[in-house]
Every structure is written in C-alpha cells, then in structure tokens.
Design a protein around this motif. Structure first.
Motif, PDB file in Angstrom:
ATOM      1  N   GLY A   3     -46.215 -39.314  -4.008  1.00 18.64           N
ATOM      2  CA  GLY A   3     -47.424 -39.005  -3.250  1.00 18.64           C
ATOM      3  C   GLY A   3     -48.666 -39.532  -3.938  1.00 18.64           C
ATOM      4  O   GLY A   3     -49.585 -40.046  -3.304  1.00 18.64           O
ATOM      5  N   LEU A   4     -48.663 -39.445  -5.278  1.00 19.98           N
ATOM      6  CA  LEU A   4     -49.815 -39.916  -6.039  1.00 19.98           C
ATOM      7  C   LEU A   4     -49.981 -41.422  -5.865  1.00 19.98           C
ATOM      8  O   LEU A   4     -51.091 -41.919  -5.652  1.00 19.98           O
ATOM      9  CB  LEU A   4     -49.630 -39.557  -7.510  1.00 19.98           C
ATOM     10  CG  LEU A   4     -50.758 -39.972  -8.435  1.00 19.98           C
ATOM     11  CD1 LEU A   4     -52.052 -39.317  -7.994  1.00 19.98           C
ATOM     12  CD2 LEU A   4     -50.442 -39.570  -9.868  1.00 19.98           C
ATOM     13  N   LEU A   5     -48.862 -42.156  -5.941  1.00 15.62           N
ATOM     14  CA  LEU A   5     -48.946 -43.612  -5.764  1.00 15.62           C
ATOM     15  C   LEU A   5     -49.472 -43.947  -4.376  1.00 15.62           C
ATOM     16  O   LEU A   5     -50.298 -44.841  -4.211  1.00 15.62           O
ATOM     17  CB  LEU A   5     -47.570 -44.252  -5.980  1.00 15.62           C
ATOM     18  CG  LEU A   5     -47.052 -44.171  -7.416  1.00 15.62           C
ATOM     19  CD1 LEU A   5     -45.697 -44.849  -7.534  1.00 15.62           C
ATOM     20  CD2 LEU A   5     -48.044 -44.807  -8.383  1.00 15.62           C
ATOM     21  N   GLU A   6     -49.001 -43.194  -3.376  1.00 15.13           N
ATOM     22  CA  GLU A   6     -49.493 -43.444  -2.017  1.00 15.13           C
ATOM     23  C   GLU A   6     -50.987 -43.190  -1.928  1.00 15.13           C
ATOM     24  O   GLU A   6     -51.725 -43.940  -1.282  1.00 15.13           O
ATOM     25  CB  GLU A   6     -48.745 -42.565  -1.015  1.00 15.13           C
ATOM     26  CG  GLU A   6     -47.431 -43.183  -0.583  1.00 15.13           C
ATOM     27  CD  GLU A   6     -46.595 -42.213   0.235  1.00 15.13           C
ATOM     28  OE1 GLU A   6     -47.185 -41.376   0.949  1.00 15.13           O
ATOM     29  OE2 GLU A   6     -45.349 -42.296   0.153  1.00 15.13           O
ATOM     30  N   ALA A   7     -51.435 -42.118  -2.595  1.00 15.91           N
ATOM     31  CA  ALA A   7     -52.864 -41.804  -2.573  1.00 15.91           C
ATOM     32  C   ALA A   7     -53.663 -42.917  -3.235  1.00 15.91           C
ATOM     33  O   ALA A   7     -54.743 -43.288  -2.765  1.00 15.91           O
ATOM     34  CB  ALA A   7     -53.120 -40.475  -3.273  1.00 15.91           C
ATOM     35  N   ILE A   8     -53.127 -43.459  -4.333  1.00 18.42           N
ATOM     36  CA  ILE A   8     -53.829 -44.553  -5.023  1.00 18.42           C
ATOM     37  C   ILE A   8     -53.944 -45.763  -4.099  1.00 18.42           C
ATOM     38  O   ILE A   8     -55.001 -46.373  -3.974  1.00 18.42           O
ATOM     39  CB  ILE A   8     -53.086 -44.926  -6.325  1.00 18.42           C
ATOM     40  CG1 ILE A   8     -53.216 -43.787  -7.341  1.00 18.42           C
ATOM     41  CG2 ILE A   8     -53.638 -46.220  -6.908  1.00 18.42           C
ATOM     42  CD1 ILE A   8     -52.372 -43.959  -8.562  1.00 18.42           C
ATOM     43  N   ILE A   9     -52.836 -46.079  -3.417  1.00 16.83           N
ATOM     44  CA  ILE A   9     -52.864 -47.228  -2.502  1.00 16.83           C
ATOM     45  C   ILE A   9     -53.872 -46.981  -1.380  1.00 16.83           C
ATOM     46  O   ILE A   9     -54.673 -47.845  -1.027  1.00 16.83           O
ATOM     47  CB  ILE A   9     -51.455 -47.486  -1.925  1.00 16.83           C
ATOM     48  CG1 ILE A   9     -50.527 -47.948  -3.056  1.00 16.83           C
ATOM     49  CG2 ILE A   9     -51.507 -48.518  -0.819  1.00 16.83           C
ATOM     50  CD1 ILE A   9     -49.069 -48.009  -2.680  1.00 16.83           C
ATOM     51  N   ASP A  10     -53.840 -45.757  -0.861  1.00 15.35           N
ATOM     52  CA  ASP A  10     -54.782 -45.380   0.193  1.00 15.35           C
ATOM     53  C   ASP A  10     -56.217 -45.596  -0.252  1.00 15.35           C
ATOM     54  O   ASP A  10     -57.035 -46.166   0.472  1.00 15.35           O
ATOM     55  CB  ASP A  10     -54.608 -43.890   0.513  1.00 15.35           C
ATOM     56  CG  ASP A  10     -53.891 -43.686   1.820  1.00 15.35           C
ATOM     57  OD1 ASP A  10     -53.222 -44.649   2.249  1.00 15.35           O
ATOM     58  OD2 ASP A  10     -54.017 -42.593   2.392  1.00 15.35           O
ATOM     59  N   LEU A  11     -56.505 -45.114  -1.451  1.00 16.48           N
ATOM     60  CA  LEU A  11     -57.872 -45.221  -1.959  1.00 16.48           C
ATOM     61  C   LEU A  11     -58.254 -46.679  -2.170  1.00 16.48           C
ATOM     62  O   LEU A  11     -59.374 -47.089  -1.890  1.00 16.48           O
ATOM     63  CB  LEU A  11     -58.016 -44.447  -3.271  1.00 16.48           C
ATOM     64  CG  LEU A  11     -58.153 -42.941  -3.111  1.00 16.48           C
ATOM     65  CD1 LEU A  11     -58.168 -42.259  -4.467  1.00 16.48           C
ATOM     66  CD2 LEU A  11     -59.438 -42.609  -2.352  1.00 16.48           C
ATOM     67  N   ARG A  12     -57.298 -47.468  -2.659  1.00 14.68           N
ATOM     68  CA  ARG A  12     -57.603 -48.877  -2.893  1.00 14.68           C
ATOM     69  C   ARG A  12     -57.902 -49.579  -1.574  1.00 14.68           C
ATOM     70  O   ARG A  12     -58.869 -50.331  -1.442  1.00 14.68           O
ATOM     71  CB  ARG A  12     -56.425 -49.553  -3.605  1.00 14.68           C
ATOM     72  CG  ARG A  12     -56.738 -50.977  -4.000  1.00 14.68           C
ATOM     73  CD  ARG A  12     -55.727 -51.539  -4.977  1.00 14.68           C
ATOM     74  NE  ARG A  12     -54.378 -51.332  -4.484  1.00 14.68           N
ATOM     75  CZ  ARG A  12     -53.359 -50.979  -5.269  1.00 14.68           C
ATOM     76  NH1 ARG A  12     -53.541 -50.779  -6.547  1.00 14.68           N
ATOM     77  NH2 ARG A  12     -52.148 -50.822  -4.767  1.00 14.68           N
ATOM     78  N   THR A  13     -57.051 -49.307  -0.573  1.00 13.55           N
ATOM     79  CA  THR A  13     -57.269 -49.925   0.737  1.00 13.55           C
ATOM     80  C   THR A  13     -58.635 -49.532   1.288  1.00 13.55           C
ATOM     81  O   THR A  13     -59.377 -50.365   1.814  1.00 13.55           O
ATOM     82  CB  THR A  13     -56.183 -49.466   1.729  1.00 13.55           C
ATOM     83  OG1 THR A  13     -54.934 -49.583   1.077  1.00 13.55           O
ATOM     84  CG2 THR A  13     -56.200 -50.297   2.978  1.00 13.55           C
ATOM     85  N   LEU A  14     -58.946 -48.265   1.122  1.00 15.90           N
ATOM     86  CA  LEU A  14     -60.212 -47.772   1.654  1.00 15.90           C
ATOM     87  C   LEU A  14     -61.390 -48.420   0.929  1.00 15.90           C
ATOM     88  O   LEU A  14     -62.355 -48.870   1.547  1.00 15.90           O
ATOM     89  CB  LEU A  14     -60.261 -46.257   1.506  1.00 15.90           C
ATOM     90  CG  LEU A  14     -61.458 -45.576   2.154  1.00 15.90           C
ATOM     91  CD1 LEU A  14     -61.404 -45.763   3.656  1.00 15.90           C
ATOM     92  CD2 LEU A  14     -61.482 -44.104   1.817  1.00 15.90           C
ATOM     93  N   ALA A  15     -61.285 -48.488  -0.409  1.00 11.70           N
ATOM     94  CA  ALA A  15     -62.369 -49.079  -1.191  1.00 11.70           C
ATOM     95  C   ALA A  15     -62.570 -50.533  -0.781  1.00 11.70           C
ATOM     96  O   ALA A  15     -63.690 -51.008  -0.602  1.00 11.70           O
ATOM     97  CB  ALA A  15     -62.055 -48.984  -2.677  1.00 11.70           C
ATOM     98  N   ARG A  16     -61.449 -51.231  -0.589  1.00 13.89           N
ATOM     99  CA  ARG A  16     -61.567 -52.626  -0.185  1.00 13.89           C
ATOM    100  C   ARG A  16     -62.183 -52.738   1.208  1.00 13.89           C
ATOM    101  O   ARG A  16     -62.894 -53.682   1.513  1.00 13.89           O
ATOM    102  CB  ARG A  16     -60.195 -53.294  -0.216  1.00 13.89           C
ATOM    103  CG  ARG A  16     -60.277 -54.782   0.024  1.00 13.89           C
ATOM    104  CD  ARG A  16     -59.108 -55.517  -0.555  1.00 13.89           C
ATOM    105  NE  ARG A  16     -57.870 -54.876  -0.143  1.00 13.89           N
ATOM    106  CZ  ARG A  16     -56.753 -54.979  -0.831  1.00 13.89           C
ATOM    107  NH1 ARG A  16     -56.705 -55.656  -1.924  1.00 13.89           N
ATOM    108  NH2 ARG A  16     -55.651 -54.391  -0.407  1.00 13.89           N
ATOM    109  N   GLY A  17     -61.873 -51.740   2.051  1.00 11.09           N
ATOM    110  CA  GLY A  17     -62.456 -51.736   3.390  1.00 11.09           C
ATOM    111  C   GLY A  17     -63.966 -51.526   3.357  1.00 11.09           C
ATOM    112  O   GLY A  17     -64.674 -51.945   4.257  1.00 11.09           O
ATOM    113  N   ILE A  18     -64.445 -50.853   2.320  1.00 20.13           N
ATOM    114  CA  ILE A  18     -65.890 -50.629   2.220  1.00 20.13           C
ATOM    115  C   ILE A  18     -66.573 -51.887   1.697  1.00 20.13           C
ATOM    116  O   ILE A  18     -67.546 -52.361   2.245  1.00 20.13           O
ATOM    117  CB  ILE A  18     -66.189 -49.421   1.314  1.00 20.13           C
ATOM    118  CG1 ILE A  18     -65.613 -48.159   1.928  1.00 20.13           C
ATOM    119  CG2 ILE A  18     -67.691 -49.274   1.097  1.00 20.13           C
ATOM    120  CD1 ILE A  18     -65.607 -46.971   0.991  1.00 20.13           C
TER     121      ILE A  18
END
Lengths: 214, 485
Positions: free
Chosen positions: B343-358
């Motif tokens: 779950g933690l790895l998924e959260a990290i990926i999520d955050l990275r995708t989101l940051a890149r989206g910003i």
C-alpha cells in the motif's frame, strides 16, 4: 456487533472490514454509496453504521445527509461518521439530531485499533465518540468562548475529553490523574458553566454540547 | 473548425497576405494557388450568405426576434471568419458573444443627479416618474454605488432587472450582432458578383479558349454573330485567354472588399469589446484554476490519502497483534506488514503521478525534453518533432506541455490510432503544438468536452486551437500559443 460500512474507497472499506472482523464483529454489508447504505441499514438493522462523508455521485456530503436520514428513520442504529476532514458545520448538523449513539471521527484515528473499536462499542451502546478536532472546533466556535477562557487549562482538557464522550475513568487514564480528581474538575466546570450536574456519560456530553450552543 | 480567439496572434500560414496580388507575373494568375483559393472561397461563401440573409431578414420583425437571433448571427459570423481564415488566411479575431446585460433599478431621492453621474461614466439612464429613483444600464452595481458615494448620493435600494429583461436588453442592442447583420446584408450582393465573375471569366474563358472545338462540333452560340470559318473561330481564342487572366484579378478585387468588410464588421471593433473578450477569457482562466485545485484535492483524497489511511489500519492491527497478550501469529502479522508495504508503494506512486500532474520536473529542462518524456510514456507510438531554439515563458511551456499531454491522451483513448506525431515549433512570438494521428477522425469540440476545455484555457492566453478531423481520419489538432502569456 453487526456493522454496516459505507465507504467509496475500496482500500479503506477492505481495511475496516479486516480490523472489525479481526475483533470479532460481523460486517453485514460493505457498500460504496449513500443509497446502498440506506438500503442496507433498512434491510439489516445493524448495531452501528460506519459512514464516509464524501461518496458518489457528487462527492460532497452524501454520507452526512444519509447519516442524518438514518438517525431520523432508524434511531436504534448507531452512526459513526468517518471522514478525512472534520467540518465543524457537519458536526453541528449531526449533533442537532442528538448525541446518543453518534460518533464523528477522523479516518486517521483507526490507526489506534483498540481506541477505534472502543469508540464503536461506545456508539453501539448509545454513547458518543467525537474526534478531539470536532470538540476543539466546537469550543472555538462556541458563543461562550469568553467564559470557556476562564476555565483552567486542566479543566479545559477535561471538558474536551468529556465532550468527546469519554467516561471519568477514561479521562483519568488520559490525563494521568485519579478519578477523584477528574470528578472534582468536572464539578468545577459544571459550576462555572452553570450546567446541571449529571452522571451518565451520554447526558454529560449532551449538557456540554448544549452549552457549546451547537 | 476553429475555436478561440482574442488578439490576432501571429499565425503561420501557407497562404499569401491579402494585400499581395494573386500572381506574379500578372498573366500567371489563372495558375496561382491564391486564385484557386479565392475561387473556392467565392463559391463556398455564396450559399452561406444566402442562408444568413434568409435567417436574418425574417428575424428583423421585432425586438424579441432581434434578441432571439443574436446568438445565431454570432455563429454565422464565426462561420464566415472561419472560412476566411481557412481559405484566405485572413485572420480576424472573434468579437465577444452576445450576452445578457442587467440594468439596475436604483431607489434614491437624488435620481436626477445620479443619472447625470452615471451618464458621464458611460451608462444609460432613465429617471422614474411618480416615484424617486432611476434605472441605470451598462454599469455594474459596484460602479453605480461608487458613483453615488462620490457624489454624496444616498442609495435606498438597488435591484437588478429580471433575467428575461437582461437577456433581451443585452441582445437587442448588441453592436457586434448588428455589425454582423450589416456584413451579411453587404456580403450577399458581393457574393453574387463573385459568382458572376467566376462564371463569366472561368467558364466563359474556357469556352472561348476552346471555341474552335465547339464550333467544329456545332455546339456553339455566338450571341448573334455569324461565324463562318474556322479562322474566325480561332480568333476568339485570345478572348478566352484574356477572360481567364482577368477573372482572377476581378475576383481578387471582390475578395479584397470582402476581407475588408470582415475585418470591419465581423471583428471586435472597440476597446470595450476587447475588454469584454478579455473578461470572458479571464473568467475562464479563474474557473479553470479553481477546477484544477479541486481536481488535485480529489486525487489526493481518493488516492494517496486513502492509501495511507488503509496503511495505518494494517500497521495498527499488526502492532496490536505483536503487543497483545498470548501467542503472536507471525504469519498473520507478516501478511499485514506486506500489505502495508504494498500500500505504501502504491501511495508513493500515486503521489509521484500527482506531483508530476501539477508540474512535471522535466519541464525545467525545457519543453523539448518534457515532450520527449511525454511521447515515450504514451500508450501508442509517438513520433516527436521539435524545433524550439528559444524557450517560451514558463507559463506557456506548462500550457503547451499539458495541451500536448491531453491531446496524446485523447489520441490513445478515443481515436483508435496506431501512430501519432507530436510536433512543437517555436518561432519568435508563436509556439505551435501539433498532434496528428492516423485514427478514425470525427473529433469535435463539444461544449463541456475536453477539446472545448482545452480551447478555453488556450484562449485565456490569446492562443487558439484548430481541429481538423474528417470522418475516417486523419486528425490534426493544432494549438497555437503566444511566446509569452
């Protein structure tokens, strides 16, 4: 206990179900939106329904409105509103329906499993479980803020814990004093705020919240 | 089709500028690309002019119909601008659309004085009879209050006119709409002249140029002249040639008049109209920024935040198992920790995708690099062509990047294409992003759709979006942005 979970994020739904089954509770339904929640409550009459505030379709306050409707239509069902944000406004709307068998907690609180399951048991037994953030929000928004300011720091802590729905012994454990001392603080608070003294946990919460003017 | 407009942005266009002659040398006119473009334009706009006049004239009957037809007239104007741009390269920015203009009923004892102040500020007023007050048009309520305060006038109440009155009020007197009506009134005779020129010079020219052939077949009509020999027949050939050469020049004159009318009557005329267009695009930009923030909040709430809550449950349960009384079920605890880890790895990926989206970090290295990353991450093969010798401003780079990202996502999702090309060219003043795919075509900007949202955002910086997507493909979407926002 028989529990219904309404939560649109599948990971959290699964996590809640895992914790609660682990503690020997029965998950009678786990749903993802407010309509399904109302149907499940009507069909299964659970002891407690755990309700997320933001659910489809509009992702605003469907869960909250469903919770209020359930409290009206099924007063015997305890409700735990479970959310990633605390909105004082939502807390006020919920508490306007009465504080018995009601909880409003931040989702983070589930990290302390024992405390979380304790809160659910309290709600199922007709008690109250309010997040410290809810209480501090209500205290700040209170129209009696000036009188609250005259309480000592320790008395304010006790008042906050009391409003969260905790018993004297739980408060004593929390602030590391004897139950006697807690009783003394509480009687001071009630005198200062001019509230009628009362014994049961639930009635104390009612008194405090009524005073806070929600 | 073309959406968006604003200040005329520099455009890259294959066509020549209007003021230039259609051909050089002069006798080469019939073969010049420009002449054929003008002929096409003359033939295509005639039906449009007929349709427009047929729509406009019956609607002149009364004020309600003026208002009701205003939006339609605007669209007809947009169609004309589109054709002029597509076929002639005549780039006229869109004037603001017709909109409702509220008038305000102001209750005050100093109605006459407030009316005077409002008129000086550019408003229209009507002082009430019978009771004290004044109706003010064309000024926002805040401005009216400001004027009243400045003149020491007390306002007892202010009330906007009803929605219907605002709607008709704004549309009946909308100068843009009336200029567009005038354009079509002039365009119809002009289009007829264009058609006559085209028919006489092109068809007539071809007929006389090949006259001997018709004569020998007996298929001719010489308007009363009696042609007896093949020699005389041949003598008409130069007439045909002359018609063919003069035709393009005559049509060029007609087209020039048309372009002049379009510029004068279908574009934004006054600074006030330009301000209105800017207000519209500013509103879009503000709404868009708010919507983007909402989207980010939603993504966080449903993504990383939910993941982390779930993770805290797993770890909380694992801790309870480890610290609880009795035998520790190591298998169970290991399972919980593994779940939490995942779950933690998924959260990290999520955050990275989101940051890149910003804001994609690679954008700091320049648009070309960022588009390169975008192209390699696309679900279908993308060929990248960039020519960006000088960097546009940050805001424009970001907008270009996200436009390209959105267009490539559209290609992958909707077009059924197997291959796409992403082209980014920057010349001084203008950045052009073009995405071409070999998919099904039929892409359109529908209100509320992605392409329309893209066009709105691009318009906010005075850019434009151009979509060419015939059924069956290929689709080309071009985004043109000024170098600096």
């Amino acid at each position: 206990m028989r529990i219904v979970i309404a939560e649109d994020a599948a990971v959290i739904r699964a996590g809640l179900a895992e914790i609660l089954t682990d503690r020997g509770h029965e998950i009678v339904a786990a749903v993802g939106d407010a309509e399904a929640l109302k149907d499940a409550v009507a069909a299964d009459q659970p002891d407690v329904a755990i309700v997320d505030v933001r659910m489809p379709p509009s992702h605003t306050d469907e869960g909250l409105r469903a919770a209020i409707a359930i409290r009206r239509d099924h007063p015997g069902v305890g409700i735990l509103v479970f959310s990633q944000y605390i909105e004082t406004r939502y807390a006020a709307d919920l508490l306007a329906t009465g504080s018995g068998g009601l909880g409003y907690l931040l989702k983070d609180r589930v990290a302390d499993v024992a405390e979380f399951t304790d809160a659910i048991s309290r709600i199922a037994a007709g008690g109250t479980a309010l997040d410290p953030e809810v209480v501090s929000g209500l205290l700040n928004a209170s129209r009696h803020a000036s009188i609250l300011g005259t309480l000592t720091a320790r008395e304010q802590d006790v008042l906050a814990l009391m409003a969260e729905g905790r018993s004297n012994s739980a408060i004593a454990d929390r602030i590391f004093v004897s139950e006697r001392a807690v009783e003394k603080h509480i009687s001071n608070i009630f005198t200062r705020l001019n509230l009628p003294p009362s014994d049961s946990d639930h009635r104390r919460v009612l008194a405090v919240l009524a005073y806070l003017g929600t | 089709m073309t959406i968006a407009d604003g200040r005329p942005a520099a455009t890259m266009n294959d066509n020549q500028n209007m003021t230039e002659p259609p051909a050089s040398p002069a006798w080469g006119a019939p073969f010049a690309k420009r002449s054929w473009a003008e002929l096409r334009y003359a033939l295509v706009t005639l039906p449009l002019a007929i349709a427009a006049v047929a729509f406009i004239v019956p609607m002149l009957y009364n004020g309600i119909l003026w208002a009701a037809s205003a939006d339609g007239v605007w669209k007809l104007g947009a169609a004309s601008r589109f054709l002029a741009r597509k076929l002639l390269g005549e780039d006229v920015p869109a004037p603001p659309r017709p909109r409702s203009v509220a008038s305000y009923k102001v209750r005050t004892k100093d109605g006459a004085r407030l009316a005077k102040a409002a008129q000086e500020a550019g408003g229209k007023t009507r002082v009430w009879e019978g009771q004290p007050g004044v109706t003010v048009r064309r000024l926002p309520p805040a401005r009216i209050a400001e004027l009243a305060a400045a003149a020491g006038i007390t306002i007892d109440g202010m009330q906007p006119s009803s929605a219907f009155l605002s709607w008709t009020g704004g549309r009946t007197t909308d100068p843009v709409t009336w200029r567009a009506r005038a354009y079509f009134g002039l365009k119809l005779p002009l289009a007829v002249v264009g058609l006559v020129v085209a028919a006489v010079c092109w068809l007539g020219g071809l007929y006389y140029l090949t006259f001997p052939a018709w004569w020998s077949l007996g298929l001719h009509n010489t308007l009363g002249f009696h042609i007896t020999t093949i020699g005389v027949a041949f003598s008409l050939c130069p007439v045909g040639a002359a018609l063919l050469v003069t035709g393009p020049w005559l049509l060029h004159g007609v087209t020039n008049v048309d372009c002049w009318l379009i510029r004068g009557l279908l574009g934004p005329s006054s600074p006030a109209e330009r301000i209105r267009a800017l207000e519209e695009s500013r509103a879009i930009a503000v709404d868009d920024a708010a919507a983007r923030l909402r989207g980010i909040e939603r993504d966080l709430h449903d993504g990383a935040q939910a993941q982390l809550v779930a993770l805290s449950m797993k770890l909380g349960l694992a801790r309870d198992k480890l610290t609880g009384d009795g035998q520790v079920d190591l298998g169970r605890v290991t399972g919980l920790v593994e779940d939490a880890h995942r779950g933690l790895l998924e959260a990290i990926i999520d955050l990275r995708t989101l940051a890149r989206g910003i804001h994609p970090p690679v954008l700091d290295q320049g648009l070309a690099d960022a588009l390169g990353t975008l192209a390699t991450r696309s679900a279908i093969p993308v060929e990248l062509v960039t020519n960006i010798p000088e960097r546009p401003s940050d805001a424009i780079e970001t907008m270009a990047y996200f436009s390209a990202a959105e267009l490539l996502t559209n290609v992958a999702k909707h077009s059924g294409a197997r291959h796409a090309t992403l082209e980014a060219v920057h010349v001084p003043g203008l950045l052009r992003i073009r995405v071409t795919d070999d998919g099904l075509g039929g892409a359109r900007a529908v209100p509320g759709g992605g392409l329309c949202g893209l066009a709105d955002r691009v318009r906010a910086v005075d850019g434009r979006v151009d979509i060419e997507s015939p059924r069956g493909g290929p689709t080309t979407v071009t985004v043109e942005l000024p170098s600096r926002a």
